[in-house]
Design an enzyme around this catalytic site. Structure first.
Site, mmCIF file in Angstrom:
data_model
loop_
_atom_site.group_PDB
_atom_site.id
_atom_site.type_symbol
_atom_site.label_atom_id
_atom_site.label_comp_id
_atom_site.label_asym_id
_atom_site.label_seq_id
_atom_site.Cartn_x
_atom_site.Cartn_y
_atom_site.Cartn_z
ATOM 1 N N CYS A 189 0.835 -1.200 0.000
ATOM 2 C CA CYS A 189 0.000 0.000 0.000
ATOM 3 C C CYS A 189 0.868 1.248 0.000
ATOM 4 C CB CYS A 189 -0.954 0.024 1.182
ATOM 5 S SG CYS A 189 -2.216 1.312 0.979
ATOM 6 N N CYS A 367 -5.817 2.184 -4.704
ATOM 7 C CA CYS A 367 -5.296 2.827 -3.500
ATOM 8 C C CYS A 367 -6.231 3.961 -3.117
ATOM 9 C CB CYS A 367 -3.884 3.360 -3.743
ATOM 10 S SG CYS A 367 -3.149 4.103 -2.261
#
Length: 438
Positions: A189, A367
């Site tokens: 991430c 994201c």
């Protein structure tokens, strides 16, 4: 303190964070048609799918941890917007019923003879193998860590042992520098290191502390974000909110007694800068899973070597992979795992029929860039870094609806969709939207 002591000992030994587990030394059956290594998002999702495809009695999952975490929620936990308890459930509650849960840790993979050895000495043979072992956090590569977490004003949203330290440092902030870092390694991430920065800046404004706070983002990258469309919008945000962004700055040391963070300039390594902090959020260096790295399944860099379209191993056709442990050239996110799970399920189905895989993974990942306590910029893109957006809006703009999706809808889809093998990424959303626009 006990939790931080465990964290320190785990990293001193080079092991990933793992919870206490019950070893299983003897099994009635030590051979499985499908063996899944890892009980994270990819491992549980695929074991649920394999149960339906092969029958529960033919599937086993090797996983030591008693707890399973929805890690994307840790961003909001560190910011005080969600509780730590809401991000975790027992592994027993998410393990597909009937599937064999081997409560041990993988020690060795031998793909030449189709066996896996666990730390308690159990050897398990398989016909097919799915590797979903995640990646390795390396706090110990930063001088002064992980023992520095025993001090206040420092935290990290990348570990269940340190995420609430972030919340405490944020809430105790009075005045000075709030520093956020991005390491010189691949990370899972890649947006998370700056999400907590935006949330912290928003917190300072809401609590009347913003005028006394210098918000600093030191990243090893040469860009703010890897996809230009979203990076351009993020630059506008940091400028409008007076956030200082320093590119090519890599954290190499923490001096918690003096509240100092030491950075090297990656373009000029002899240039060292020391910054005093009132709050420090550390994103640790990361690397390949050590078991994968030591096996014949790894590429030259230690990541699981897969065909990026089919998720089948490049050299061992009965081995497959998913998630953070792989060398797939896309961001390592739960959204990527969701998309990969649908492709991998189709690939395995074809292989079992002695047919060629016909579904290709395009590198889709997502994201949700949290920019405040009620806004999100939803970045979605493919292998080529091209936006691959789900919704018929400009997703490079901050959205309250997307925050609700991140904070409330996605956790529900994770627990009740992905982990049950019932959700494979954004395609259902896209189909519904496209039908609605016809």
């Amino acid at each position: 303190m006990a939790a931080l002591h465990r964290l320190r000992m785990q990293y001193m030994s080079g092991n990933a964070i793992a919870h206490l587990y019950t070893s299983t030394r003897a099994f009635a059956k030590c051979h499985y048609k499908m063996l899944v290594l890892g009980g994270g998002s990819g491992g549980i999702a695929m074991s649920a799918r394999m149960k339906r495809m092969l029958g529960a009695e033919n599937v086993a999952v090797v996983e030591p941890s008693e707890m399973h975490y929805y890690q994307p929620l840790w961003t909001l936990v560190g910011a005080g917007a969600k509780s730590a308890a809401s991000a975790g459930r027992s592994t027993a509650s998410v393990m597909p019923s009937g599937v064999k849960w081997v409560k041990s840790k993988v020690q060795e993979i031998n793909p030449d003879v189709n066996t896996v050895l666990t730390v308690d000495g159990t050897k398990i043979s398989y016909e097919y193998l799915i590797v979903a072992l995640g990646l390795q956090l390396h706090f110990e590569r930063i001088k002064g860590l992980p023992e520095g977490f025993e001090h206040p004003k420092i935290g990290s949203n990348y570990s269940v042992q340190t995420v609430e330290k972030t919340k405490r440092a944020l809430q105790d902030f009075k005045e000075g520098n709030a520093v956020f870092t991005f390491p010189n390694t691949p990370v899972k991430c890649a947006g998370a290191p700056q999400k907590i920065m935006y949330l912290s800046e928003d917190f300072f404004r809401k609590t009347g502390k913003r005028a006394k706070a210098n918000v600093i983002y030191n990243t090893s990258l040469p860009v703010l974000f890897g996809i230009k469309k979203y990076a351009d919008s993020l630059w506008e945000i940091v400028k409008s909110r007076d956030i200082q962004v320093n590119l090519r700055q890599n954290l190499i040391e923490v001096r918690p007694e003096n509240q100092e963070a030491v950075f090297e300039n990656l373009d000029n390594p002899s240039e060292i800068k020391v910054i005093e902090y009132e709050m420090l959020h550390v994103t640790p260096p990361m690397g390949p899973n050590l078991v994968v790295k030591a096996s014949l399944l790894a590429d030259e860099s230690g990541w699981l070597d897969l065909n990026k379209e089919t998720l089948q191993h490049m050299n061992y056709p009965n081995v497959f992979g998913i998630g953070d442990c792989t060398n797939l050239p896309t961001s390592k996110t739960a959204a990527a795992v969701a998309a990969q799970s649908a492709v991998l399920n189709r690939t395995i189905k074809k292989i079992l029929k002695n047919e060629m895989p016909d579904k290709k993974y395009d590198g889709y990942t997502s994201c949700p860039l949290v920019t405040s306590y009620n806004t999100v910029m939803l970045a979605e893109f493919d292998y080529n870094g091209q936006p691959l957006e789900t919704f018929p809006i400009n997703q490079a703009k901050e959205s309250r609806i997307m925050y609700h999706m991140k904070a409330d809808i996605m956790p529900h889809l994770y627990w009740h969709g992905l982990l049950r093998g019932l959700w494979g990424g954004p395609e259902p959303f896209r189909k519904i939207l496209h039908l609605g626009m016809k």
